[in-house]
Design an enzyme around this catalytic site. Structure first.
Site, mmCIF file in Angstrom:
data_model
loop_
_atom_site.group_PDB
_atom_site.id
_atom_site.type_symbol
_atom_site.label_atom_id
_atom_site.label_comp_id
_atom_site.label_asym_id
_atom_site.label_seq_id
_atom_site.Cartn_x
_atom_site.Cartn_y
_atom_site.Cartn_z
ATOM 1 N N LYS A 216 0.501 -0.953 -0.457
ATOM 2 C CA LYS A 216 0.374 -0.002 0.207
ATOM 3 C C LYS A 216 0.932 1.387 -0.179
ATOM 4 O O LYS A 216 1.886 1.511 0.559
ATOM 5 C CB LYS A 216 -1.069 -0.313 1.208
ATOM 6 C CG LYS A 216 -2.130 -1.405 1.344
ATOM 7 C CD LYS A 216 -3.145 -0.698 1.924
ATOM 8 C CE LYS A 216 -3.956 -2.710 2.324
ATOM 9 N NZ LYS A 216 -5.227 -2.795 3.588
ATOM 10 N N ARG A 284 -19.678 -4.997 3.757
ATOM 11 C CA ARG A 284 -19.843 -3.905 3.069
ATOM 12 C C ARG A 284 -20.428 -3.839 1.843
ATOM 13 O O ARG A 284 -21.485 -4.604 1.209
ATOM 14 C CB ARG A 284 -18.006 -4.116 2.381
ATOM 15 C CG ARG A 284 -17.863 -3.639 0.807
ATOM 16 C CD ARG A 284 -16.420 -3.279 0.455
ATOM 17 N NE ARG A 284 -15.242 -3.359 1.143
ATOM 18 C CZ ARG A 284 -14.483 -3.243 0.797
ATOM 19 N NH1 ARG A 284 -13.585 -3.680 -0.246
ATOM 20 N NH2 ARG A 284 -13.496 -2.988 1.910
ATOM 21 N N LYS A 299 -11.535 -11.709 6.817
ATOM 22 C CA LYS A 299 -10.057 -11.262 6.327
ATOM 23 C C LYS A 299 -8.888 -12.426 7.465
ATOM 24 O O LYS A 299 -9.254 -11.832 9.247
ATOM 25 C CB LYS A 299 -9.649 -10.104 6.124
ATOM 26 C CG LYS A 299 -10.376 -9.141 5.348
ATOM 27 C CD LYS A 299 -9.798 -7.974 5.130
ATOM 28 C CE LYS A 299 -8.401 -7.427 4.146
ATOM 29 N NZ LYS A 299 -7.761 -5.917 3.835
ATOM 30 N N LYS A 312 -8.799 -13.759 1.777
ATOM 31 C CA LYS A 312 -10.200 -13.047 2.552
ATOM 32 C C LYS A 312 -11.546 -13.724 1.715
ATOM 33 O O LYS A 312 -11.807 -13.991 0.432
ATOM 34 C CB LYS A 312 -10.502 -11.765 1.677
ATOM 35 C CG LYS A 312 -11.859 -10.828 1.581
ATOM 36 C CD LYS A 312 -11.445 -9.310 1.703
ATOM 37 C CE LYS A 312 -12.211 -9.275 -0.148
ATOM 38 N NZ LYS A 312 -11.695 -8.019 -0.538
ATOM 39 N N ARG A 366 -14.322 4.026 -4.985
ATOM 40 C CA ARG A 366 -12.890 3.282 -5.586
ATOM 41 C C ARG A 366 -12.911 3.430 -7.137
ATOM 42 O O ARG A 366 -13.573 2.593 -7.163
ATOM 43 C CB ARG A 366 -13.040 1.844 -4.668
ATOM 44 C CG ARG A 366 -11.924 0.802 -5.195
ATOM 45 C CD ARG A 366 -11.852 -0.250 -4.808
ATOM 46 N NE ARG A 366 -10.988 -0.273 -2.767
ATOM 47 C CZ ARG A 366 -11.251 -1.094 -1.969
ATOM 48 N NH1 ARG A 366 -11.237 -1.989 -2.547
ATOM 49 N NH2 ARG A 366 -10.485 -0.738 -1.140
ATOM 50 N N GLU A 427 -3.178 0.708 -3.149
ATOM 51 C CA GLU A 427 -3.364 -1.068 -3.408
ATOM 52 C C GLU A 427 -2.788 -1.418 -4.402
ATOM 53 O O GLU A 427 -3.611 -1.444 -5.340
ATOM 54 C CB GLU A 427 -4.026 -1.649 -2.656
ATOM 55 C CG GLU A 427 -4.457 -2.865 -1.951
ATOM 56 C CD GLU A 427 -5.329 -3.465 -1.029
ATOM 57 O OE1 GLU A 427 -5.609 -4.610 -0.640
ATOM 58 O OE2 GLU A 427 -6.491 -2.299 -1.043
ATOM 59 N N LYS A 459 -7.117 0.745 7.114
ATOM 60 C CA LYS A 459 -8.023 1.475 6.831
ATOM 61 C C LYS A 459 -9.142 1.384 8.945
ATOM 62 O O LYS A 459 -9.503 2.536 9.116
ATOM 63 C CB LYS A 459 -9.340 1.668 5.798
ATOM 64 C CG LYS A 459 -8.170 2.526 5.021
ATOM 65 C CD LYS A 459 -9.899 2.680 3.414
ATOM 66 C CE LYS A 459 -9.974 1.591 3.070
ATOM 67 N NZ LYS A 459 -8.813 1.066 2.647
#
Length: 500
Positions: A216, A284, A299, A312, A366, A427, A459
């Site tokens: 990242k 999400r 995750k 994940k 994103r 990322e 995050k």
């Protein structure tokens, strides 16, 4: 230190645009100083004057410009404001004109046969787009500096907040031109040599497989478009909803993720320490407005030296099923694949045993990049990243609501419960055997100086550390970065305590 006016003039001289299109900074600054009253002598009684004193000067110790008959200093200030309005309109019109020219060229390239050799024109179109962005950034900085100087010189007539808001409402600052990046990306992809499938059949890669090494980076706003274009020349932008045209869907999608944790932030501390088997659990959804479907994602961290890869896993639920899932009362549908049914039961067992509740939400736009035939290299860029405290409290401002597992968008959020991250987050996900196998095009991007590597940035971890500092027992190393201090301080008392 070189004065900003000289820097602006030097940058304008090097740019491909005529200097007349830039903010007339020096002229407006001189006008400001002519309006500044003299503050060198002690105050005297109102209306007192002396005929034996030299005329007043401006802040540059130069005589004030003579006034025309019937003109007043108040009128002089109106002249400054009129000039500022005219300059803003001038820059707005010019920036829009240049973007229209870039779009016109992109349209012409899209109309050509796929076999046409247009590599140089594609490069030129991308460079022209970046020049417009540099023009906008430079002039926005110039306007802000001039307005700040105005309020310092004329504190009794502040206007910086008003004109800054006006500038940000104009199309040259407000508009999203990211469709240009998407369309250039598709033009590059259409003309790239066909590649053989590397790890599976040609087509859409299964989004549920995320076994890969991840790095990242933080990206400054003024480097963001250049980074996007550099990546998009080799990895197409993935856009939901199909064809992208002018004024329609852009290069990014809104993503909300509600992270669950215990009152003692057990998952936070496990992820921060990268303990083997440490878990992150989130809810999400994609797009604006209320969610239509929710992905429950788990995750699990694995140490690379063990030979195991971090994984994940996820399954989808309807928004109305989330409260039952958080109470460990959700019964997976019979038609759900067996692996997802098992995952749903494991997630509910985790929620129940560790008393997990919504804790922090991340929200961002994103942009994803990936070739259709291989997942060897995948990239995403998160912009407008905002982190929100989702811990429900028994008070008037954030009382728990029956069945609600994230904040009501119609209710305001206190500044202490929200932090805006000042960088974009890039990322890179690489499914490669060794680092030496990096694609050749990726090396100059990594070496460009536009990317700041941040090992294991999260995050979720950042949101907990900044918004819940009293509950955390350890902090991530990156919160000490001076560039984050203004955003952390903006959260109020909690942020100030974190910076001490």
């Amino acid at each position: 230190m070189v004065a900003f006016g000289k820097k602006l003039a030097a940058a304008a001289a090097e740019a491909p645009f005529d200097a007349a299109h830039y903010l007339d900074y020096e002229s407006l600054k001189a006008l400001l100083y002519d309006l500044q009253p003299l503050h060198l002598r002690a105050p005297v009684a109102e209306n007192a004057l002396s005929l034996a004193v030299a005329p007043a000067t401006n802040a540059a110790a130069m005589p004030l410009a003579p006034l025309a008959e019937g003109e007043t200093r108040t009128r002089g200030h109106e002249v400054f404001l009129e000039r500022m309005d005219a300059e803003l309109r001038k820059m707005d019109a010019f920036a829009h004109e240049r973007v229209v020219a870039v779009r016109r060229e992109v349209r012409a390239l899209e109309a050509l046969d796929a076999g046409a050799d247009v590599g140089a024109r594609l490069q030129a179109a991308g460079d022209a787009f970046l020049e417009v962005e540099r023009y906008v950034n430079l002039n926005v900085t110039a306007v802000r500096k001039l307005l700040k100087k105005h309020d310092k010189v004329l504190p009794e007539r502040p206007c910086a907040a008003f004109y800054t808001a006006r500038m940000h409402d104009m199309r040259w600052v407000r508009n999203d031109y990211s469709d240009v990046v998407v369309r250039l990306s598709r033009l590059y992809a259409a003309r790239a040599p066909a590649a053989a499938p590397a790890d599976g059949p040609r087509g859409v890669v299964d989004e549920r497989s995320f076994v890969r090494a991840t790095t990242k980076y933080w990206v400054r706003s003024d480097d963001l478009s250049a980074v996007k274009l550099a990546i998009s020349r080799h990895l197409p932008v993935l856009v939901s909803g199909g064809r992208v045209t002018e004024g329609e869907s852009k290069d990014s999608q809104l993503v909300n993720s509600v992270y669950l944790d215990s009152p003692s932030l057990e998952l936070y501390h496990g992820r921060l320490a990268k303990l083997p088997g440490a878990v992150a659990l989130r809810l999400r959804w994609y797009g604006t407005g209320e969610p239509e479907e929710v992905f429950v994602e788990r995750k699990t961290h694995r140490d690379a030296w063990t030979g195991d890869a971090s994984v994940k896993e996820r399954f989808r639920v309807l928004p109305g099923d989330v409260p039952r899932l958080l109470r460990a009362e959700y019964e997976p549908p019979a038609d759900l694949p067996a692996a997802e049914r098992r995952l749903a039961r494991e997630v509910q067992r985790l929620v129940s045993t560790k008393r997990l509740v919504p804790t922090v939400r991340s929200q961002c736009h994103r942009t994803a990049f990936q070739l259709a035939h291989t997942n060897a290299v995948r990239a995403s860029i998160d912009t407008n990243l905002c982190l929100i405290n989702e811990v429900q409290r028994e008070d008037d401002d954030h009382a728990p609501e029956q069945g609600r597992w994230y904040r009501d968008a119609a209710r305001s959020i206190p500044s202490s419960d929200l932090t805006r991250f000042p960088f974009a987050v890039l990322e890179l996900k690489l499914a490669l055997a060794e680092a030496d196998d990096l694609p050749a095009w990726l090396r100059p991007v990594l070496a460009s100086g536009a990317l700041a590597p941040v090992h294991k940035f999260s995050k979720f971890v950042h949101g907990c550390a900044v918004l819940l500092p009293d509950e955390v027992q350890a902090m991530p190393y990156w919160v000490d970065d001076p560039a984050l201090a203004p955003s952390i301080r903006a959260t109020g008392a909690s942020g100030a305590s974190l910076l001490r």
